[in-house]
Design an enzyme around this catalytic site. Structure first.
Site, mmCIF file in Angstrom:
data_model
loop_
_atom_site.group_PDB
_atom_site.id
_atom_site.type_symbol
_atom_site.label_atom_id
_atom_site.label_comp_id
_atom_site.label_asym_id
_atom_site.label_seq_id
_atom_site.Cartn_x
_atom_site.Cartn_y
_atom_site.Cartn_z
ATOM 1 N N LEU A 5 0.821 -1.204 0.000
ATOM 2 C CA LEU A 5 0.000 0.000 0.000
ATOM 3 C C LEU A 5 0.854 1.253 0.000
ATOM 4 C CD1 LEU A 5 -2.720 -1.031 2.610
ATOM 5 C CD2 LEU A 5 -2.771 -1.275 0.125
ATOM 6 N N PHE A 10 12.314 3.773 4.605
ATOM 7 C CA PHE A 10 12.769 2.861 5.651
ATOM 8 C C PHE A 10 11.749 1.782 6.014
ATOM 9 C CE2 PHE A 10 14.697 7.062 6.408
ATOM 10 C CZ PHE A 10 16.028 6.730 6.188
ATOM 11 N N SER A 11 10.607 1.782 5.347
ATOM 12 C CA SER A 11 9.584 0.798 5.680
ATOM 13 C C SER A 11 8.601 0.664 4.535
ATOM 14 C CB SER A 11 8.829 1.226 6.946
ATOM 15 O OG SER A 11 8.057 2.388 6.687
ATOM 16 N N GLU A 12 7.731 -0.333 4.645
ATOM 17 C CA GLU A 12 6.642 -0.456 3.696
ATOM 18 C C GLU A 12 5.392 -0.915 4.424
ATOM 19 O OE1 GLU A 12 7.824 -3.203 0.660
ATOM 20 O OE2 GLU A 12 7.459 -4.976 1.896
ATOM 21 N N VAL A 13 4.240 -0.576 3.855
ATOM 22 C CA VAL A 13 2.965 -0.961 4.433
ATOM 23 C C VAL A 13 2.296 -1.928 3.470
ATOM 24 C CG1 VAL A 13 0.701 -0.159 5.225
ATOM 25 C CG2 VAL A 13 2.728 1.257 5.618
ATOM 26 N N LYS A 28 2.578 -2.239 8.833
ATOM 27 C CA LYS A 28 3.790 -1.473 8.539
ATOM 28 C C LYS A 28 4.989 -2.302 8.966
ATOM 29 C CE LYS A 28 6.137 2.904 9.354
ATOM 30 N NZ LYS A 28 6.089 4.218 10.008
ATOM 31 N N ASP A 120 2.969 17.529 13.139
ATOM 32 C CA ASP A 120 3.105 17.401 11.689
ATOM 33 C C ASP A 120 1.733 17.293 11.018
ATOM 34 O OD1 ASP A 120 4.527 17.320 9.314
ATOM 35 O OD2 ASP A 120 4.755 15.136 9.342
ATOM 36 N N LYS A 122 -1.008 18.129 8.438
ATOM 37 C CA LYS A 122 -1.029 18.628 7.071
ATOM 38 C C LYS A 122 -2.050 17.803 6.288
ATOM 39 C CE LYS A 122 3.011 15.708 6.117
ATOM 40 N NZ LYS A 122 4.419 15.704 5.682
ATOM 41 N N ASN A 125 -1.829 13.996 5.706
ATOM 42 C CA ASN A 125 -2.052 13.088 6.835
ATOM 43 C C ASN A 125 -3.524 12.980 7.213
ATOM 44 O OD1 ASN A 125 0.670 12.544 7.031
ATOM 45 N ND2 ASN A 125 1.061 14.143 8.553
ATOM 46 N N ASP A 141 -0.257 9.445 10.926
ATOM 47 C CA ASP A 141 1.165 9.824 10.989
ATOM 48 C C ASP A 141 1.547 10.516 12.288
ATOM 49 O OD1 ASP A 141 3.789 10.506 10.583
ATOM 50 O OD2 ASP A 141 3.498 11.026 8.486
ATOM 51 N N THR A 160 6.676 19.954 8.640
ATOM 52 C CA THR A 160 6.765 20.046 7.185
ATOM 53 C C THR A 160 6.754 21.508 6.764
ATOM 54 O OG1 THR A 160 5.611 17.935 6.930
ATOM 55 C CG2 THR A 160 5.640 19.402 5.016
#
Length: 365
Positions: A5, A10-13, A28, A120, A122, A125, A141, A160
């Site tokens: 997804l 540094f990661s994947e979902v 995650k 953060d 925005k 998110n 997030d 951000t």
């Protein structure tokens, strides 16, 4: 290969299904090597997430750990991203924006009452829970969130560009008020489709923010109510001591009253969103909304609305992280067998026998 997804630096979902309930979730997967030197950061994020349970905040449902990876089992939300929904609408008004901001304020007030600062906030998110027309909005997030300690002072510059409060850029001690500033920026964008502060040069951008220099430009703001502008001005107040709190903002007539206009502003706002918030990185990962739609057609989903960890909406969007509730589950030290990357994959049959969640293969979509 697995249905990914989102894939970050540094990661994947990945999309997964809870075996006993067939409930779809997002997992995650974080290599521990990527966490070296950042252990305090991930521990802080998890500590924050364990405290949270709110209907407008994406929930972390469980945590698994293996020798090489950390797995966060997250609520899946399938309604799509905020900007997507606005652009797709044929009718969009101040009242729609007001209802969105009210949900965000309610969730952030909850966080602040818990002593948590998001840091953060925005549009990227903000995700819709379901595909329903009246779906609620969800905050995700919490990678930069912070729990306020007794007597502790926050001073780390983070966030951000474009959404960060002046006091953060000025490297002054700051408080929960930084979140309220960000909500003001989001409200501004929701009513015109472009950010209040923008410059290709970061130094000039920061200078604008430090001075709180923004305008309600014509013709984009000509049809927006004075009440909406007043609401934004109270949140995007340079002095954090004079800035509205979430509680004060919730009581403003643009939120609590009937001053938000019903006039259709969709054409102008959607045109500006498409112009100012490019989708250049969206194709790097599956759109979870599309994934869930396909799975429904193949009768692999459940009867309930399925949420979504989605892709970024702008080039400056960072890695996807989510919020959580304190639910627990059966921990399995072998989860990495069904959540690892391609080179480490095993057959579905083996993964089913080792893990309480089944990760979906891409050929099912």
């Amino acid at each position: 290969f697995l249905i990914v997804l989102f894939r970050g630096a540094f990661s994947e979902v990945v999309l997964a299904e809870e075996k006993c309930t067939q409930k779809l979730v997002a997992i995650k997967c974080i290599p521990k090597k990527a966490l070296e030197g950042k252990e305090n950061s991930i521990e802080n994020e998890i500590a924050v997430l364990r405290k949270i349970k709110h209907p407008n905040i994406v929930a972390l449902e469980d945590i698994f750990e293996s020798k090489s990876r950390l797995y966060l089992v997250m609520q899946l939300v399938s309604g799509g991203e905020l900007f997507d929904r606005i652009v797709e609408k044929g009718f969009y008004t101040e009242k729609d924006a007001s209802k969105l901001i009210q949900q965000i304020l309610d969730a952030v007030k909850y966080l602040h009452d818990m002593g948590i600062v998001h840091r953060d906030l925005k549009p990227e998110n903000l995700l819709y829970y379901s595909l329903d027309e009246d779906s609620k909005i969800m905050i995700s997030d919490f990678g930069l969130s912070k729990i306020e300690g007794s007597g502790s002072v926050m001073s780390t510059a983070c966030g951000t560009p474009g959404y960060v409060a002046p006091e953060v850029l000025a490297q002054k001690p700051y408080s929960k008020a930084v979140d309220c500033w960000s909500i003001g920026v989001i409200a501004y964008i929701l009513l015109c489709g472009y950010p209040p502060f923008y410059d290709e040069n970061d130094a000039k951008l920061f200078e604008q923010i430090l001075k709180a220099e923004y305008e309600f430009d014509s013709p984009y703001w000509d049809d927006i109510s004075d009440s909406a502008k007043d609401f934004i001005q109270h949140l995007m107040e340079k002095d954090p001591n004079k800035r509205y709190t979430c509680e004060q903002a919730l009581q403003h007539p643009w939120i609590a009253g009937d001053t938000a206009l019903d006039k259709n502003i969709h054409e102008s706002v959607s045109a500006q969103i498409k112009k100012n918030f490019a989708k250049s990185k969206w194709k790097q990962a599956f759109n979870a909304t599309v994934v869930v739609r396909h799975m429904r057609k193949l009768q692999l989903g459940t009867s309930q609305d399925l949420p979504s960890q989605l892709t970024p909406t702008s080039p400056c969007h960072g890695e996807l992280l989510v919020s959580i509730d304190d639910s627990t589950g059966s921990h399995c030290g072998s989860c990495e067998f069904c959540c690892t990357q391609k080179s480490q994959e095993v057959t579905e049959q083996n993964s089913l026998s080792l893990c309480s969640h089944r990760c979906h293969q891409s050929n099912r979509v």
